[in-house]
Scaffold this motif. Structure first.
Motif, PDB file in Angstrom:
ATOM      1  N   LEU A  84       9.303   5.739  -5.420  1.00  0.00           N
ATOM      2  CA  LEU A  84       8.075   5.169  -5.984  1.00  0.00           C
ATOM      3  C   LEU A  84       7.420   6.116  -6.984  1.00  0.00           C
ATOM      4  O   LEU A  84       6.828   5.671  -7.977  1.00  0.00           O
ATOM      5  CB  LEU A  84       7.094   4.813  -4.862  1.00  0.00           C
ATOM      6  N   GLN A  85       7.546   7.416  -6.748  1.00  0.00           N
ATOM      7  CA  GLN A  85       6.991   8.384  -7.689  1.00  0.00           C
ATOM      8  C   GLN A  85       7.749   8.336  -9.018  1.00  0.00           C
ATOM      9  O   GLN A  85       7.146   8.364 -10.086  1.00  0.00           O
ATOM     10  CB  GLN A  85       7.045   9.793  -7.093  1.00  0.00           C
ATOM     11  N   LYS A  86       9.081   8.211  -8.946  1.00  0.00           N
ATOM     12  CA  LYS A  86       9.896   8.110 -10.169  1.00  0.00           C
ATOM     13  C   LYS A  86       9.530   6.874 -10.979  1.00  0.00           C
ATOM     14  O   LYS A  86       9.628   6.869 -12.203  1.00  0.00           O
ATOM     15  CB  LYS A  86      11.387   8.086  -9.811  1.00  0.00           C
ATOM     16  N   LYS A  87       9.103   5.813 -10.292  1.00  0.00           N
ATOM     17  CA  LYS A  87       8.716   4.573 -10.969  1.00  0.00           C
ATOM     18  C   LYS A  87       7.249   4.578 -11.395  1.00  0.00           C
ATOM     19  O   LYS A  87       6.770   3.616 -11.985  1.00  0.00           O
ATOM     20  CB  LYS A  87       8.983   3.381 -10.038  1.00  0.00           C
ATOM     21  N   CYS A 103       0.779  14.050   1.195  1.00  0.00           N
ATOM     22  CA  CYS A 103       0.225  12.697   1.256  1.00  0.00           C
ATOM     23  C   CYS A 103       0.696  11.913   0.033  1.00  0.00           C
ATOM     24  O   CYS A 103       1.022  12.489  -1.001  1.00  0.00           O
ATOM     25  CB  CYS A 103      -1.298  12.741   1.244  1.00  0.00           C
ATOM     26  N   ILE A 104       0.688  10.610   0.182  1.00  0.00           N
ATOM     27  CA  ILE A 104       1.052   9.724  -0.915  1.00  0.00           C
ATOM     28  C   ILE A 104      -0.233   9.118  -1.465  1.00  0.00           C
ATOM     29  O   ILE A 104      -1.031   8.550  -0.721  1.00  0.00           O
ATOM     30  CB  ILE A 104       2.003   8.614  -0.435  1.00  0.00           C
ATOM     31  N   CYS A 105      -0.414   9.249  -2.769  1.00  0.00           N
ATOM     32  CA  CYS A 105      -1.609   8.719  -3.422  1.00  0.00           C
ATOM     33  C   CYS A 105      -1.194   7.670  -4.454  1.00  0.00           C
ATOM     34  O   CYS A 105      -0.295   7.912  -5.264  1.00  0.00           O
ATOM     35  CB  CYS A 105      -2.365   9.838  -4.120  1.00  0.00           C
ATOM     36  N   PRO A 106      -1.817   6.505  -4.419  1.00  0.00           N
ATOM     37  CA  PRO A 106      -1.454   5.450  -5.383  1.00  0.00           C
ATOM     38  C   PRO A 106      -1.950   5.802  -6.789  1.00  0.00           C
ATOM     39  O   PRO A 106      -2.973   6.453  -6.957  1.00  0.00           O
ATOM     40  CB  PRO A 106      -2.186   4.218  -4.841  1.00  0.00           C
TER      41      PRO A 106
END
Length: 172
Positions: A84-87, A103-106
């Motif tokens: 998802l980060q690559k996209k 953490c994952i941040c949108p």
């Protein structure tokens, strides 16, 4: 053999119904994943579910907590997050509460995605459930919610067994 035959074969006893419910959950999950992987633009269903949780969270959640929510490992969350980060959907940042955790941040792309591309998913979701009445949806929701209690119960039991085996192994 067709679905009606299988349903009839497993509807005679509680034990057979349990087996059929378990099998149905597995098969339905696979079918839904295949259907939505082929129809959700740009991301997989698992990536979509992760984005949904990240988007709804009031604060950034660490990989371990996201794994617990999605029912998978921290490593699986990391793989999904990397993709998802690559996209351009998320960034990964150090947790403000634990410097060892990520953490994952949108990103803004998540907001745009849910406002524009998510419409197709919403339509397919509505179509999936249009065979149910409102009362049936409420009942199904309650029963599936209760299934989480059963899963937690089973996790506790299998955790107890696992720890019991570990103790036995150390005593040898």
């Amino acid at each position: 053999m067709n679905l009606d035959h299988i349903i009839a074969r497993f509807s005679d006893t509680t034990e057979n119904r349990r087996k059929a419910i378990f099998s149905t959950l597995f098969i339905a999950g696979n079918k839904l994943q295949t259907l939505f992987d082929n129809h959700i633009p740009e991301i997989t269903l698992k990536q979509f579910m992760l984005l949904s949780i990240v988007r709804q969270a009031k604060e950034p959640l660490p990989f371990t907590q996201l794994g617990n929510l999605l029912g998978c490992s921290r490593q699986n969350i990391k793989k999904l997050a990397d993709s998802l980060q690559k996209k351009g959907f998320v960034t990964m940042e150090q947790s403000p509460l634990d410097t060892r955790a990520l953490c994952i941040c949108p990103t803004e792309k998540v907001t745009t995605y849910f406002e524009e591309d998510f419409v197709q998913y919403q339509e397919e979701l509505a179509y999936l459930f249009e065979v149910y009445t409102e009362d049936e949806i409420e009942t199904l929701f309650l029963l599936l919610s209760k299934l989480y209690t059963g899963i937690a119960h089973l996790e506790q039991r299998t955790g107890e067994r696992s720890s019991g085996h570990e103790e036995e192994a150390t005593d040898i």
